[in-house]
Design a protein around this motif. Structure first.
Motif, PDB file in Angstrom:
ATOM      1  N   GLY A 704      -6.624   5.390  -3.480  1.00 34.48           N
ATOM      2  CA  GLY A 704      -7.436   4.747  -4.502  1.00 34.48           C
ATOM      3  C   GLY A 704      -8.007   5.734  -5.505  1.00 34.48           C
ATOM      4  O   GLY A 704      -8.672   5.334  -6.464  1.00 34.48           O
ATOM      5  N   THR A 705      -7.740   7.038  -5.304  1.00 34.88           N
ATOM      6  CA  THR A 705      -8.238   8.047  -6.246  1.00 34.88           C
ATOM      7  C   THR A 705      -7.532   7.889  -7.592  1.00 34.88           C
ATOM      8  O   THR A 705      -6.299   7.889  -7.666  1.00 34.88           O
ATOM      9  N   VAL A 706      -8.319   7.754  -8.643  1.00 34.21           N
ATOM     10  CA  VAL A 706      -7.757   7.572  -9.984  1.00 34.21           C
ATOM     11  C   VAL A 706      -8.353   8.597 -10.933  1.00 34.21           C
ATOM     12  O   VAL A 706      -9.543   8.921 -10.866  1.00 34.21           O
ATOM     13  N   VAL A 707      -7.498   9.155 -11.802  1.00 38.56           N
ATOM     14  CA  VAL A 707      -7.913  10.139 -12.803  1.00 38.56           C
ATOM     15  C   VAL A 707      -7.416   9.660 -14.159  1.00 38.56           C
ATOM     16  O   VAL A 707      -6.217   9.406 -14.333  1.00 38.56           O
ATOM     17  N   PHE A 719      -2.916   7.124 -16.873  1.00 43.86           N
ATOM     18  CA  PHE A 719      -3.789   7.500 -15.763  1.00 43.86           C
ATOM     19  C   PHE A 719      -2.943   7.860 -14.556  1.00 43.86           C
ATOM     20  O   PHE A 719      -1.784   7.456 -14.430  1.00 43.86           O
ATOM     21  N   TYR A 720      -3.524   8.662 -13.669  1.00 51.04           N
ATOM     22  CA  TYR A 720      -2.915   9.008 -12.386  1.00 51.04           C
ATOM     23  C   TYR A 720      -3.623   8.208 -11.293  1.00 51.04           C
ATOM     24  O   TYR A 720      -4.851   8.157 -11.251  1.00 51.04           O
ATOM     25  N   LEU A 721      -2.824   7.599 -10.416  1.00 49.51           N
ATOM     26  CA  LEU A 721      -3.390   6.822  -9.315  1.00 49.51           C
ATOM     27  C   LEU A 721      -2.717   7.236  -8.012  1.00 49.51           C
ATOM     28  O   LEU A 721      -1.497   7.107  -7.859  1.00 49.51           O
ATOM     29  N   CYS A 722      -3.515   7.742  -7.077  1.00 47.68           N
ATOM     30  CA  CYS A 722      -3.013   8.014  -5.725  1.00 47.68           C
ATOM     31  C   CYS A 722      -3.433   6.828  -4.861  1.00 47.68           C
ATOM     32  O   CYS A 722      -4.568   6.763  -4.385  1.00 47.68           O
ATOM     33  N   SER A 723      -2.537   5.887  -4.702  1.00 47.33           N
ATOM     34  CA  SER A 723      -2.883   4.619  -4.047  1.00 47.33           C
ATOM     35  C   SER A 723      -2.613   4.631  -2.547  1.00 47.33           C
ATOM     36  O   SER A 723      -2.925   3.654  -1.863  1.00 47.33           O
ATOM     37  N   HIS A 724      -2.056   5.712  -2.029  1.00 47.19           N
ATOM     38  CA  HIS A 724      -1.652   5.747  -0.619  1.00 47.19           C
ATOM     39  C   HIS A 724      -2.347   6.880   0.130  1.00 47.19           C
ATOM     40  O   HIS A 724      -2.828   7.844  -0.468  1.00 47.19           O
ATOM     41  N   ALA A 725      -2.378   6.749   1.443  1.00 47.79           N
ATOM     42  CA  ALA A 725      -2.891   7.821   2.302  1.00 47.79           C
ATOM     43  C   ALA A 725      -1.750   8.778   2.619  1.00 47.79           C
ATOM     44  O   ALA A 725      -0.608   8.356   2.826  1.00 47.79           O
ATOM     45  N   GLY A 726      -2.061  10.075   2.656  1.00 50.62           N
ATOM     46  CA  GLY A 726      -1.031  11.064   2.958  1.00 50.62           C
ATOM     47  C   GLY A 726      -0.595  10.987   4.410  1.00 50.62           C
ATOM     48  O   GLY A 726      -1.367  10.610   5.291  1.00 50.62           O
ATOM     49  N   ILE A 727       0.657  11.315   4.661  1.00 50.35           N
ATOM     50  CA  ILE A 727       1.171  11.378   6.033  1.00 50.35           C
ATOM     51  C   ILE A 727       1.564  12.818   6.350  1.00 50.35           C
ATOM     52  O   ILE A 727       1.077  13.427   7.273  1.00 50.35           O
ATOM     53  N   LYS A 728       2.470  13.355   5.524  1.00 46.44           N
ATOM     54  CA  LYS A 728       2.874  14.753   5.646  1.00 46.44           C
ATOM     55  C   LYS A 728       2.811  15.396   4.271  1.00 46.44           C
ATOM     56  O   LYS A 728       2.987  14.735   3.259  1.00 46.44           O
ATOM     57  N   SER A 731       0.081  14.733  -1.074  1.00 46.63           N
ATOM     58  CA  SER A 731       0.320  13.455  -1.756  1.00 46.63           C
ATOM     59  C   SER A 731       0.626  13.692  -3.233  1.00 46.63           C
ATOM     60  O   SER A 731       0.036  14.559  -3.872  1.00 46.63           O
ATOM     61  N   ARG A 732       1.539  12.868  -3.760  1.00 46.49           N
ATOM     62  CA  ARG A 732       1.855  12.909  -5.180  1.00 46.49           C
ATOM     63  C   ARG A 732       1.353  11.608  -5.806  1.00 46.49           C
ATOM     64  O   ARG A 732       1.816  10.524  -5.442  1.00 46.49           O
ATOM     65  N   PRO A 733       0.406  11.653  -6.736  1.00 49.72           N
ATOM     66  CA  PRO A 733      -0.057  10.413  -7.365  1.00 49.72           C
ATOM     67  C   PRO A 733       1.024   9.838  -8.275  1.00 49.72           C
ATOM     68  O   PRO A 733       1.899  10.576  -8.746  1.00 49.72           O
ATOM     69  N   ALA A 734       0.985   8.553  -8.500  1.00 51.27           N
ATOM     70  CA  ALA A 734       1.859   7.949  -9.507  1.00 51.27           C
ATOM     71  C   ALA A 734       1.199   8.096 -10.877  1.00 51.27           C
ATOM     72  O   ALA A 734      -0.023   8.032 -10.997  1.00 51.27           O
ATOM     73  N   HIS A 735       2.015   8.307 -11.896  1.00 54.01           N
ATOM     74  CA  HIS A 735       1.512   8.472 -13.260  1.00 54.01           C
ATOM     75  C   HIS A 735       1.892   7.223 -14.056  1.00 54.01           C
ATOM     76  O   HIS A 735       3.076   6.930 -14.239  1.00 54.01           O
ATOM     77  N   SER A 767      -1.058   0.754   2.213  1.00 56.91           N
ATOM     78  CA  SER A 767      -0.925   0.772   0.764  1.00 56.91           C
ATOM     79  C   SER A 767       0.160   1.788   0.419  1.00 56.91           C
ATOM     80  O   SER A 767       0.301   2.813   1.101  1.00 56.91           O
ATOM     81  N   VAL A 768       0.936   1.507  -0.619  1.00 54.31           N
ATOM     82  CA  VAL A 768       2.078   2.369  -0.933  1.00 54.31           C
ATOM     83  C   VAL A 768       1.800   3.178  -2.194  1.00 54.31           C
ATOM     84  O   VAL A 768       0.883   2.884  -2.964  1.00 54.31           O
ATOM     85  N   SER A 769       2.620   4.199  -2.401  1.00 55.29           N
ATOM     86  CA  SER A 769       2.367   5.165  -3.474  1.00 55.29           C
ATOM     87  C   SER A 769       2.813   4.669  -4.839  1.00 55.29           C
ATOM     88  O   SER A 769       2.413   5.218  -5.859  1.00 55.29           O
ATOM     89  N   LEU A 770       3.651   3.636  -4.867  1.00 54.71           N
ATOM     90  CA  LEU A 770       4.214   3.113  -6.112  1.00 54.71           C
ATOM     91  C   LEU A 770       3.951   1.618  -6.162  1.00 54.71           C
ATOM     92  O   LEU A 770       4.099   0.924  -5.149  1.00 54.71           O
ATOM     93  N   VAL A 771       3.582   1.098  -7.325  1.00 53.28           N
ATOM     94  CA  VAL A 771       3.267  -0.319  -7.427  1.00 53.28           C
ATOM     95  C   VAL A 771       4.477  -1.136  -6.937  1.00 53.28           C
ATOM     96  O   VAL A 771       5.625  -0.869  -7.319  1.00 53.28           O
ATOM     97  N   PRO A 772       4.275  -2.112  -6.008  1.00 54.19           N
ATOM     98  CA  PRO A 772       5.397  -2.765  -5.327  1.00 54.19           C
ATOM     99  C   PRO A 772       6.506  -3.337  -6.209  1.00 54.19           C
ATOM    100  O   PRO A 772       7.673  -3.184  -5.855  1.00 54.19           O
ATOM    101  N   PRO A 773       6.222  -4.003  -7.348  1.00 54.28           N
ATOM    102  CA  PRO A 773       7.366  -4.496  -8.124  1.00 54.28           C
ATOM    103  C   PRO A 773       8.327  -3.382  -8.549  1.00 54.28           C
ATOM    104  O   PRO A 773       9.542  -3.574  -8.543  1.00 54.28           O
TER     105      PRO A 773
END
Length: 828
Positions: A704-707, A719-728, A731-735, A767-773
């Protein structure tokens, strides 16, 4: 930066004879710099881009001049001197004023040439010191290791100069790339083909694979001093059968005899094909065992599953470790004489920015479960004591196992029990008997199941007249998944759920839950919805009927010039929930990024002009499904680089408009067009790595971190949105770039809508890293490549007819997906 502001110049560079290799071009200019810097260049260094331009920190003493450069080539072989003519001609002054105006938002158009000039200056030294791949630099000094099948990885770093709200910013990230391991070719093919006994020679299929993987690779042979060759192919015959005339005489000899007589070398593997260098008219044949792959050559093919897994395992870095690597890379700039000449400086610390963490939405499940709602923790939740909001109904199903270790009857019982437990209605008995089959009989077995099912359904007494689901345990050996999906979805019209034998052998609860989630959406159910959506409390999404599109184009792997690109568009089919998506795929010309079939017009002899296309079809299906015409369109477009923004927006917005007005002349729903990028190198690190309040379990920033300030574009809406929790790893936010917006979204509104949608992905409870559509569009396009993969593989092993350009423009349509498959989320 006063010097660069007033006096920097750009010059055109022409090298004669023409040189295609950027590395050689740089060597030529470096030699010119060494020979003429003091005497002719006014003691100025040339920042060279490797192509046609060079930049200087001040004016050169001439407007145009030609230099003679002698380059000593001792690149692994006999030393030879080559002579080049280099013409340097003044082209323009670097327009720094335009850049300053743009950065202060007083100019709307970005001065790309100026930014390019400064980027070249910063890249000048590493371009000489390291191996260059795109915008990244690699060297074994950064770290390296072995990969399966004759490859190795080198570590390095990515670099790009970007305009941001803070001014010019240098984007640095750690990177890794696959290279050919410097092995003797015989040892390479042993690993590549897992060849136990090379003395037996190669089958035709293996020879085609080796030819493909080695074409263009440089090798060195030392039977007559060290000499380098570029592989152009493989001989069709074994080495022992290849003969040639000796020194242009009529006397013929074999390669085996030639090497024995002239070099006292006994060829150890006479049944293997020879490496071919030179042209087809004047081939040079070399035994594999005498040739060694030259070090430092990038592997440009697509890595297979094992190689990717090993690469990720070796290069995966936690945020703190990655940050340290980036800091080490930035130490190079402030000791670079070229950078100092231009008056540039790079700060030695990372940029500190402010960010917000958006609230996660409440997820709603069916009221019959013990818990009907759940508030996600740190980007994830579970299905314990919950039931699907709309459980699907499966009356006709079957199960087949192509793995001897998995019993289809016992495995399917576990799957059905889990599906029922989660709220699905599932018939207890299969339509046709359980089947266990050999992996060599995949297509025949699928056809038999379809035939038997059709016969059984024709007898009547079943609620539906088609096989709704086929559960398939895939073979233990890889390579059958694509065939199964192609046959089921385009030939037979069967929705299938494939399962890996290693997971199906002793399935745990988590695996069975995930299978149930996938199966439910594949048979028309819904797993969960957003509580706010049901209550119509999401601004810009639930106030009026809104359709959400996702679109992506996938391209063939590098080196494959005969396969088409594949476009996929998905669109939501429920409102206000927005969780179910229908997908359409289409083939288009090779590496064409604009989606060609969004809107189409075809001439029909009887009907005249027939209008259609992906957008029209999906809008009609939305109306059929919801009973509403969309009053708003949100279009998420994946896979577009910044240089293509304007063209994609122009062409695809035009197609959306035409599709709407073709349905009804005055139908003009408001459109918001958003490009989403995941393949970028911006990483966001927590300010305090060990602070559990601001990081997740993996040490990454919170979901949910947004810049939307500082590092974002000076004038555009991104804007940059990191919508997912890191696993390994990190994390790379989506732009996200909002290119066009008739709905007048506020920054908060589009960020919240996007973040909420990331909690609706059907395949997992995260929650996933890229908007589902956009995610679904990528899955659909990737799936469609399986429909043509067999043909593409067949073509890639033969020469084929026609030129590369002709093959690239010949687009054969994809096989039609059966309607009962297309009606559901088959790509999940």
């Amino acid at each position: 930066m006063t010097k660069v502001f007033s006096t920097s110049s750009v010059h055109s560079v022409t090298i004669t004879p023409e040189v295609l290799s950027k590395k050689v071009c740089r060597n030529i200019i470096n030699q010119l710099d060494a020979d003429y810097k003091v005497s002719h260049l006014g003691n100025l260094r040339l920042a060279y881009d490797g192509r046609k331009s060079a930049y200087t920190a001040g004016p050169l003493p001439f407007a145009s001049k030609e230099f003679v450069v002698k380059l000593i080539d001792d690149d692994g072989g006999a030393r030879r001197e080559r002579q080049f003519k280099v013409s340097i001609k003044f082209a323009a002054k670097v327009d720094i004023h335009h850049l300053k105006e743009f950065l202060q938002s007083r100019q709307s158009d970005a001065p790309h040439e100026t930014i390019q000039a400064l980027d070249v200056v910063l890249r000048s030294k590493p371009s000489v010191d390291y191996v260059v791949a795109g915008r990244s630099f690699f060297d074994k000094s950064f770290g390296f290791g072995r990969l399966p099948e004759g490859l190795e990885y080198w570590k390095g770093y990515y670099q790009s100069l970007r305009p941001t709200q803070m001014g010019l910013s240098l984007n640095i990230d750690m990177s890794a790339r696959a290279f050919y391991e410097p092995l003797y070719v015989i040892d390479f093919i042993r690993q590549y083909l897992n060849l136990r006994d090379p003395h037996r020679g190669l089958a035709d299929q293996d020879r085609a694979k080796v030819r493909k993987v080695l074409k263009g690779v440089k090798v060195e042979a030392n039977h007559q001093g060290v000499r380098r060759y570029k592989i152009t192919g493989l001989s069709n015959q074994p080495v022992r059968d290849i003969t040639f005339s000796v020194d242009g005489t009529e006397r013929m000899t074999s390669i085996v005899n030639y090497f024995r007589e002239k070099y006292n070398i006994v060829v150890q593997y006479p049944l293997l094909p020879a490496l071919q260098a030179g042209s087809n008219s004047k081939p040079v044949y070399l035994p594999m065992e005498l040739c060694k792959i030259v070090k430092g050559q990038r592997y440009t093919k697509v890595l297979n599953g094992r190689q990717v897994a090993e690469m990720l395992k070796a290069t995966c870095q936690r945020p703190e470790e990655r940050e340290r690597g980036i800091m080490q890379a930035t130490n190079n700039y402030n000791h670079d004489p070229m950078v100092e000449d231009f008056g540039l400086g790079v700060r030695n610390e990372l940029t500190t920015i402010n960010a917000r963490v958006l609230q996660a939405p409440t997820i709603k499940y069916h009221g019959s479960g013990q818990h009907s709602t759940v508030d996600p923790g740190v980007g994830h939740w579970n299905m314990i004591d919950k039931k699907m909001i709309n459980g699907g109904r499966v009356d006709t199903w079957a199960c087949v196992s192509f793995s001897p270790q998995v019993d289809p009857a016992s495995f399917s019982r576990l799957v059905i029990d889990m599906c029922r437990n989660k709220g699905m209605a599932f018939s207890a008995n299969p339509l046709v008997p359980f089947r266990q089959a050999h992996s060599r009989l995949v297509e025949k077995t699928l056809g038999d199941i379809h035939r038997e099912s059709t016969t059984e359904l024709a007898r009547g007494g079943h609620p539906v007249n088609y096989l709704q689901l086929l559960i398939i345990v895939v073979p233990d050996v890889p390579g059958h998944y694509g065939t199964i999906k192609r046959v089921c979805e385009t030939d037979l019209g069967i929705v299938s759920q494939c399962c890996q034998p290693k997971n199906a052998f002793r399935p745990n609860r988590q695996y069975l839950e995930n299978l149930a989630l996938k199966i439910n959406v594949k048979v028309g159910g819904r797993n969960s919805v957003l509580d706010l959506a049901v209550r119509r409390r999401i601004p810009y999404l639930t106030d009026i009927p809104t359709i959400v599109f996702g679109a992506d184009v996938t391209h063939p792997q590098p080196g494959e010039d005969s396969s088409p690109s594949i476009a996929a568009v998905v669109a939501s089919m429920d409102w206000p929930e927005i969780t179910t998506y229908r997908g359409i795929v289409s083939a288009q010309p090779h590496r064409k990024e604009i989606i060609m079939d969004l809107y189409t017009e075809k001439e029909d002899p009887q009907k005249g002009i027939v209008r259609g296309g992906m957008i029209m079809e999906l809008l009609k299906e939305f109306k059929k499904s919801t009973g509403h015409k969309p009053g708003r369109i949100i279009f998420y477009r994946d896979g577009v680089s910044e240089g293509q923004f304007n063209q994609v927006l122009l062409d695809e917005m035009d197609a959306i408009r035409k599709a709407c007005t073709s349905l009804q002349e005055d139908y003009l729903p408001r459109v918001t067009f958003v490009v989403v990028q995941k393949r970028h190198h911006t990483r966001l690190f927590p300010a305090m790595h060990n602070d559990r309040q601001t990081t997740d379990k993996s040490g990454n920033i919170l979901p949910g971190t947004v810049v939307d300030t500082h590092i974002c574009h000076p004038t555009e809406f991104d804007f940059y949105l990191c919508s997912h929790a890191g696993i390994k790893g990190t994390s790379r936010p989506a732009h996200y770039h909002v290119l066009f917006d008739e709905n007048n979204f506020t920054a908060d509104a589009i960020q919240n809508v996007t973040n909420y949608l990331c909690y609706t992905y059907a395949r997992c409870t995260r929650s996933v890293s890229l908007v589902p559509p956009a995610y679904y569009a990528h899955l659909a396009a990737f799936r469609a490549r399986y429909y043509i993969e067999d043909d593409a593989d067949l073509r890639s092993t033969t020469d084929g007819g026609g030129t590369r350009e002709q093959r690239a423009t010949e687009v054969r349509p994809l096989p039609e997906i059966h309607r009962n498959v297309k009606n559901v989320m088959f790509y999940c």
